[in-house]
Design a protein around this motif. Structure first.
Motif, PDB file in Angstrom:
ATOM      1  N   LEU A  47       1.110  -0.667   0.102  1.00 55.72           N
ATOM      2  CA  LEU A  47      -0.091  -0.128   0.145  1.00 55.72           C
ATOM      3  C   LEU A  47       0.874   1.547  -0.177  1.00 55.72           C
ATOM      4  CD1 LEU A  47      -2.194  -1.398   3.030  1.00 55.72           C
ATOM      5  CD2 LEU A  47      -2.773  -1.529   0.641  1.00 55.72           C
ATOM      6  N   GLY A  48       0.523   2.321  -0.593  1.00 60.83           N
ATOM      7  CA  GLY A  48       0.251   2.973  -0.287  1.00 60.83           C
ATOM      8  C   GLY A  48       0.062   4.576  -0.247  1.00 60.83           C
ATOM      9  N   LEU A  49       0.021   5.327   0.823  1.00 63.40           N
ATOM     10  CA  LEU A  49      -0.689   6.067   1.745  1.00 63.40           C
ATOM     11  C   LEU A  49       0.254   7.536   1.244  1.00 63.40           C
ATOM     12  CD1 LEU A  49      -0.384   3.647   3.805  1.00 63.40           C
ATOM     13  CD2 LEU A  49      -2.062   5.270   5.158  1.00 63.40           C
ATOM     14  N   GLY A  50      -0.628   8.831   1.211  1.00 66.01           N
ATOM     15  CA  GLY A  50      -0.581   9.798   1.070  1.00 66.01           C
ATOM     16  C   GLY A  50      -1.331  10.852   1.673  1.00 66.01           C
ATOM     17  N   VAL A  51      -1.034  12.420   2.503  1.00 66.59           N
ATOM     18  CA  VAL A  51      -1.362  12.915   2.745  1.00 66.59           C
ATOM     19  C   VAL A  51      -0.560  14.537   2.763  1.00 66.59           C
ATOM     20  CG1 VAL A  51      -1.988  13.959   5.125  1.00 66.59           C
ATOM     21  CG2 VAL A  51      -2.265  11.529   5.361  1.00 66.59           C
ATOM     22  N   VAL A  52      -1.548  14.782   2.061  1.00 63.31           N
ATOM     23  CA  VAL A  52      -1.059  16.634   2.344  1.00 63.31           C
ATOM     24  C   VAL A  52      -1.861  17.803   2.696  1.00 63.31           C
ATOM     25  CG1 VAL A  52      -0.627  18.000   0.465  1.00 63.31           C
ATOM     26  CG2 VAL A  52      -0.754  16.811  -0.441  1.00 63.31           C
ATOM     27  N   CYS A  53      -1.032  18.614   3.464  1.00 59.71           N
ATOM     28  CA  CYS A  53      -1.618  19.228   4.199  1.00 59.71           C
ATOM     29  C   CYS A  53      -1.576  20.761   3.651  1.00 59.71           C
ATOM     30  CB  CYS A  53      -1.572  19.560   5.774  1.00 59.71           C
ATOM     31  SG  CYS A  53      -2.264  20.799   6.753  1.00 59.71           S
ATOM     32  N   ARG A  54      -3.061  21.934   3.015  1.00 55.83           N
ATOM     33  CA  ARG A  54      -3.100  22.813   2.684  1.00 55.83           C
ATOM     34  C   ARG A  54      -3.128  23.836   3.823  1.00 55.83           C
ATOM     35  NH1 ARG A  54      -3.972  19.642  -1.816  1.00 55.83           N
ATOM     36  NH2 ARG A  54      -2.211  19.904  -3.796  1.00 55.83           N
ATOM     37  N   ASN A  55      -2.986  25.203   3.914  1.00 55.43           N
ATOM     38  CA  ASN A  55      -3.133  26.244   4.286  1.00 55.43           C
ATOM     39  C   ASN A  55      -4.486  26.959   3.764  1.00 55.43           C
ATOM     40  OD1 ASN A  55      -2.158  28.232   3.220  1.00 55.43           O
ATOM     41  ND2 ASN A  55      -0.552  28.434   4.022  1.00 55.43           N
ATOM     42  N   ASP A  56      -5.021  28.093   4.293  1.00 53.64           N
ATOM     43  CA  ASP A  56      -6.027  28.680   3.349  1.00 53.64           C
ATOM     44  C   ASP A  56      -6.009  29.950   2.736  1.00 53.64           C
ATOM     45  OD1 ASP A  56      -4.716  30.880   4.701  1.00 53.64           O
ATOM     46  OD2 ASP A  56      -6.381  30.759   6.684  1.00 53.64           O
ATOM     47  N   ARG A  57      -5.223  30.074   1.867  1.00 56.17           N
ATOM     48  CA  ARG A  57      -4.204  30.470   0.391  1.00 56.17           C
ATOM     49  C   ARG A  57      -3.486  29.361  -0.347  1.00 56.17           C
ATOM     50  NH1 ARG A  57       0.481  33.106   3.937  1.00 56.17           N
ATOM     51  NH2 ARG A  57       0.790  31.334   3.738  1.00 56.17           N
ATOM     52  N   GLY A  58      -4.130  28.257  -0.044  1.00 56.97           N
ATOM     53  CA  GLY A  58      -3.490  26.743  -0.981  1.00 56.97           C
ATOM     54  C   GLY A  58      -2.320  26.423  -0.635  1.00 56.97           C
ATOM     55  N   MET A  59      -1.370  26.840  -0.154  1.00 61.59           N
ATOM     56  CA  MET A  59       0.050  26.755  -0.087  1.00 61.59           C
ATOM     57  C   MET A  59       0.309  24.591   0.842  1.00 61.59           C
ATOM     58  SD  MET A  59       1.300  28.977  -1.604  1.00 61.59           S
ATOM     59  CE  MET A  59       2.685  30.317  -1.226  1.00 61.59           C
ATOM     60  N   ILE A  60       1.672  24.449   0.390  1.00 59.71           N
ATOM     61  CA  ILE A  60       1.201  23.264   1.300  1.00 59.71           C
ATOM     62  C   ILE A  60       1.907  23.798   2.109  1.00 59.71           C
ATOM     63  CG2 ILE A  60       2.598  21.640   0.980  1.00 59.71           C
ATOM     64  CD1 ILE A  60       2.342  21.052  -1.966  1.00 59.71           C
ATOM     65  N   ARG A  61       1.476  23.109   3.615  1.00 62.06           N
ATOM     66  CA  ARG A  61       1.917  23.527   5.169  1.00 62.06           C
ATOM     67  C   ARG A  61       2.515  22.260   5.326  1.00 62.06           C
ATOM     68  NH1 ARG A  61       2.557  27.320   7.735  1.00 62.06           N
ATOM     69  NH2 ARG A  61       3.032  26.186   9.104  1.00 62.06           N
TER      70      ARG A  61
END
Length: 128
Positions: A47-61
């Motif tokens: 399995l491959g799991l991925g998570v991306v967190c972005r702020n309210d401007r759409g920028m990756i945190r």
């Protein structure tokens, strides 16, 4: 990807180009972060799991990817990715979180606080 890196131009850029307003990724509200999770299941590789967190401007945190040598049902894998993202989000001190997944079963289960005794429900029980 580095913190603060913009991805995909976001909703404002889409609207300027005349693209549909309800299509694609939408930024979270001011003060929120948005978690997007996705997984892939590969027969021999696991399995491959991925998570991306972005702020309210759409920028990756931040972003996380993990590969595991286990085989689970798709809803279980998606829920593990969501749990992984929620734990990391809490560790980083984010309080206002929007979650996004393409797994409708997971979305409905979280939305309606689904209960049960399956492995899927046990993973859901660990979510804050």
């Amino acid at each position: 990807m580095e913190e603060g890196e913009a991805v995909g131009g976001g909703r404002d850029e889409q609207e300027r180009r005349g693209e549909g307003r309800n299509e694609g990724w939408a930024k979270p509200c001011l003060g929120e972060v948005k978690l997007n999770v996705d997984v892939c299941v590969r027969d021999e590789e696991g399995l491959g799991l991925g998570v991306v967190c972005r702020n309210d401007r759409g920028m990756i945190r931040w972003a996380i990817t993990v590969q595991r040598r286990e085989w689970l049902e798709p809803r279980e894998v998606e829920s593990k990715a969501m749990l992984m993202g929620l734990k990391e989000t809490a560790r980083r001190g984010h309080m206002r979180i929007v979650m996004e997944s393409d797994c409708q079963v997971l979305v409905e289960a979280v939305k309606h606080r689904s209960f049960g005794g399956s492995d899927f429900h046990l993973i859901l029980d660990d979510m804050p």
